[in-house]
Write an enzyme that holds these catalytic residues in place. Structure first.
Site, PDB file in Angstrom:
ATOM      1  N   GLY A  20       0.837  -1.198   0.000  1.00 56.50           N
ATOM      2  CA  GLY A  20       0.000   0.000   0.000  1.00 56.50           C
ATOM      3  C   GLY A  20       0.865   1.238   0.000  1.00 56.50           C
ATOM      4  N   GLN A  74       3.124  10.026   1.052  1.00 55.06           N
ATOM      5  CA  GLN A  74       4.409   9.318   1.075  1.00 55.06           C
ATOM      6  C   GLN A  74       5.277   9.642  -0.143  1.00 55.06           C
ATOM      7  OE1 GLN A  74       2.473   5.312   1.999  1.00 55.06           O
ATOM      8  NE2 GLN A  74       4.426   5.160   3.066  1.00 55.06           N
ATOM      9  N   CYS A 127       6.225   0.423   7.772  1.00 52.39           N
ATOM     10  CA  CYS A 127       5.855   1.505   6.861  1.00 52.39           C
ATOM     11  C   CYS A 127       7.039   1.847   5.964  1.00 52.39           C
ATOM     12  CB  CYS A 127       5.446   2.730   7.680  1.00 52.39           C
ATOM     13  SG  CYS A 127       5.030   4.157   6.667  1.00 52.39           S
ATOM     14  N   LEU A 128       6.772   2.009   4.675  1.00 51.45           N
ATOM     15  CA  LEU A 128       7.839   2.365   3.728  1.00 51.45           C
ATOM     16  C   LEU A 128       8.489   3.695   4.099  1.00 51.45           C
ATOM     17  CD1 LEU A 128       6.014   1.407   0.405  1.00 51.45           C
ATOM     18  CD2 LEU A 128       7.832   0.112   1.545  1.00 51.45           C
ATOM     19  N   HIS A 134      -3.953   1.727   7.698  1.00 50.39           N
ATOM     20  CA  HIS A 134      -2.612   2.327   7.661  1.00 50.39           C
ATOM     21  C   HIS A 134      -2.561   3.476   6.653  1.00 50.39           C
ATOM     22  CE1 HIS A 134       1.934   1.882   7.849  1.00 50.39           C
ATOM     23  NE2 HIS A 134       1.785   2.586   6.749  1.00 50.39           N
ATOM     24  N   GLU A 135      -3.080   3.238   5.438  1.00 46.25           N
ATOM     25  CA  GLU A 135      -2.994   4.271   4.389  1.00 46.25           C
ATOM     26  C   GLU A 135      -3.896   5.457   4.700  1.00 46.25           C
ATOM     27  OE1 GLU A 135      -0.499   3.836   2.790  1.00 46.25           O
ATOM     28  OE2 GLU A 135      -0.308   1.666   2.850  1.00 46.25           O
ATOM     29  N   HIS A 141      -2.298   7.720   7.019  1.00 45.71           N
ATOM     30  CA  HIS A 141      -1.315   8.593   6.359  1.00 45.71           C
ATOM     31  C   HIS A 141      -1.973   9.893   5.871  1.00 45.71           C
ATOM     32  CE1 HIS A 141       2.617   6.715   6.143  1.00 45.71           C
ATOM     33  NE2 HIS A 141       2.151   5.581   5.648  1.00 45.71           N
TER      34      HIS A 141
HETATM   35 NI    NI Z   1       3.134   3.765   5.651  1.00 46.52          NI
END
Ligand code: NI
Length: 164
Positions: A47, A52, A90-91, A132-133, A136
């Site tokens: 995701g 991000q 998380c990226l 999660h997204e 963000h």
């Molecule tokens: Ni993330």
């Protein structure tokens, strides 16, 4: 050239801001979605949210292993049920993973890339990634949900939770 994922930045960064609703779904939003999908795949994530990649708009993309990609514009969680502990990464917070509480299932409403209203009911990893997204988009990172320091770990890049 797809945008790079922005890593954790100071509190005034785009990752900590509340992202704006998308008023009109046009070519530029469709390009943003394609760019985000390419970035998510390159990073090996399940995701990605627009903040991000430095864009403060309410757009998320997801792709569960073995499934078709999904893009949601202006997503909203309209229903949550249950609670479970999950491992998350998380990226935008590379090198860490942690245990937090997420819902067992969620229902999300939003629009697809053509502006059509969509409603997605999910559980498992998809429910986790949706929460999660959408976090963000409100400037929230999973580390904000960590209840104690022993629930946050350094992880090897090749192991640990799915990045999102
Ligand atoms: Ni993330």
């Amino acid at each position: 050239m797809p945008a790079r994922v922005m890593h954790r930045l100071p509190d005034d960064s785009v990752l900590r801001r509340k992202a704006k609703r998308v008023p009109t779904i046009d070519k530029s939003i469709q390009r943003l979605i394609d760019d985000m999908l390419a970035t998510m795949r390159r990073e090996g994530g399940v995701g990605l949210a627009a903040p991000q990649v430095g864009v403060s708009l309410r757009v998320v993309v997801l792709q569960m292993p073995g499934e078709e990609p999904v893009a949601i514009i202006n997503p909203e969680i309209v229903k949550r049920a249950g609670e479970r502990e999950v491992t998350e990464a998380c990226l935008s917070v590379p090198g860490y993973g942690g245990e937090i509480k997420r819902s067992i299932s969620v229902t999300v409403k939003g629009q697809d890339r053509n502006g059509k209203t969509i409603r997605i009911k999910a559980d498992g990893l998809m429910a986790q990634a949706l929460e999660h997204e959408i976090d963000h988009l409100d400037g929230v990172l999973y580390i904000d949900h960590i209840e104690s320091q022993d629930k946050l770990h350094k992880i090897e890049t090749e192991t640990g939770a799915e990045g999102m």
